[in-house]
Design an enzyme around this catalytic site. Structure first.
Site, PDB file in Angstrom:
ATOM      1  N   CYS A 134      11.815  50.602  31.066  1.00  0.00           N
ATOM      2  CA  CYS A 134      11.020  49.532  30.551  1.00  0.00           C
ATOM      3  C   CYS A 134       9.621  49.623  30.038  1.00  0.00           C
ATOM      4  O   CYS A 134       9.315  49.090  29.211  1.00  0.00           O
ATOM      5  CB  CYS A 134      11.176  48.411  31.852  1.00  0.00           C
ATOM      6  SG  CYS A 134      10.553  46.756  31.364  1.00  0.00           S
ATOM      7  N   CYS A 135       8.866  50.501  30.833  1.00  0.00           N
ATOM      8  CA  CYS A 135       7.446  50.654  30.230  1.00  0.00           C
ATOM      9  C   CYS A 135       7.410  51.418  28.950  1.00  0.00           C
ATOM     10  O   CYS A 135       6.320  51.217  28.218  1.00  0.00           O
ATOM     11  CB  CYS A 135       6.668  51.556  31.563  1.00  0.00           C
ATOM     12  SG  CYS A 135       6.212  50.541  33.045  1.00  0.00           S
ATOM     13  N   CYS A 215       2.752  43.970  34.747  1.00  0.00           N
ATOM     14  CA  CYS A 215       3.678  42.934  34.422  1.00  0.00           C
ATOM     15  C   CYS A 215       4.231  42.154  35.793  1.00  0.00           C
ATOM     16  O   CYS A 215       4.000  42.844  36.878  1.00  0.00           O
ATOM     17  CB  CYS A 215       4.932  43.667  34.034  1.00  0.00           C
ATOM     18  SG  CYS A 215       4.689  44.242  32.226  1.00  0.00           S
ATOM     19  N   CYS A 218       6.625  43.587  38.458  1.00  0.00           N
ATOM     20  CA  CYS A 218       6.439  44.998  39.186  1.00  0.00           C
ATOM     21  C   CYS A 218       5.002  45.034  39.918  1.00  0.00           C
ATOM     22  O   CYS A 218       4.552  46.011  39.895  1.00  0.00           O
ATOM     23  CB  CYS A 218       6.702  45.821  38.141  1.00  0.00           C
ATOM     24  SG  CYS A 218       8.152  46.040  37.404  1.00  0.00           S
ATOM     25  N   CYS A 241       2.219  53.627  34.029  1.00  0.00           N
ATOM     26  CA  CYS A 241       3.475  53.058  33.368  1.00  0.00           C
ATOM     27  C   CYS A 241       3.839  54.086  32.217  1.00  0.00           C
ATOM     28  O   CYS A 241       4.846  54.024  31.733  1.00  0.00           O
ATOM     29  CB  CYS A 241       2.688  51.846  32.683  1.00  0.00           C
ATOM     30  SG  CYS A 241       1.404  52.124  31.547  1.00  0.00           S
TER      31      CYS A 241
END
Length: 250
Positions: A134-135, A215, A218, A241
């Site tokens: 995702c990062c 985010c 998280c 990240c």
């Protein structure tokens, strides 16, 4: 403030393509600026790289200090902000507040590539399944595209924030670019003192126990006695990240 199209061609510089002189320049600057003040580091960085340098800011709880210093050196210095699509609404509002307050004239909002996002995270749930992926999609790749034209960049990391950041220098060479860490040596009292001395607005979520803000899915509150980044990816081994992860050979 402008938004960068997500589908820009990705041409990141690498340690293999960077001229050897860039690494030597970083070493010379690191020695010269070892004990310099943050403003001296920023002034030197801007003077040395001119239009070839940008800053990256999360507009988090301590971002106002670096951005205020940048505004004193040059309000037109490009500032890159990653809007991942998972940001707190308070962070987006804080960005707008600081941009107006400090008079920053070139803040660029970056977004993930919409086609890559649709293919790799159609349900916006990748953060729960694979936070590293995702990062990469929402932070690392958009920043690589945006920073490609620059030879150097500035960030706001500090040694006190986490064990993984305890030894960062004022200047380093990473992934083909010179990287400036002007606030590396500052502690929490100095950050708070600068905020008070210049009457800088706090991030709205700081009052609710958020010490480091990324985010929304998280990020959690920090408990008394924890380091400032303990609320990031809580319960996982993940601590960064991917933007600030040093790669072998760089």
């Amino acid at each position: 403030m402008r938004t960068i199209p997500a589908a820009m061609p990705e041409v990141p510089a690498t340690a293999d393509t960077a001229p050897p002189e860039a690494a030597l320049q970083a070493a010379r600057l690191a020695a010269r600026l070892r004990d310099a003040s943050p403003l001296e580091i920023l002034s030197t960085a801007r003077e040395a790289y001119g239009a070839r340098i940008a800053a990256v800011s999360s507009f988090g709880t301590e971002s106002a200090v670096l951005l205020h210093m940048i505004a004193q050196v040059d309000r037109s210095l490009p500032v890159l902000f990653l809007d991942t699509g998972h940001m707190f609404a308070e962070t987006l509002a804080y960005r707008d507040t600081l941009v107006e307050r400090l008079g920053l004239t070139d803040v660029r909002t970056l977004s993930p590539d919409p086609q890559a996002r649709a293919a790799r995270d159609p349900d916006d749930a990748l953060w729960s399944e694979d936070p590293d992926a995702c990062c990469a999609l929402r932070k690392v790749e958009p920043l690589a595209r945006a920073i490609a034209p620059f030879s150097a960049w500035i960030n706001g990391r500090k040694r006190y924030q986490a064990e993984t950041r305890a030894h960062i220098p004022a200047v380093e060479f990473e992934d083909g670019r010179v990287k400036f860490n002007p606030l590396a040596a500052l502690g929490p009292a100095e950050i708070a003192g600068w905020m008070r001395a210049h009457d800088l607005p706090e991030h709205p979520l700081k009052a609710f126990g958020f010490a480091s803000i990324g985010c929304m899915p998280c990020t959690s509150r920090v408990r008394p006695g924890e380091d400032p980044r303990a609320g990031r990816w809580r319960g996982r081994a993940k601590t960064e990240c991917g933007i600030h992860v040093h790669k072998p050979g760089s």
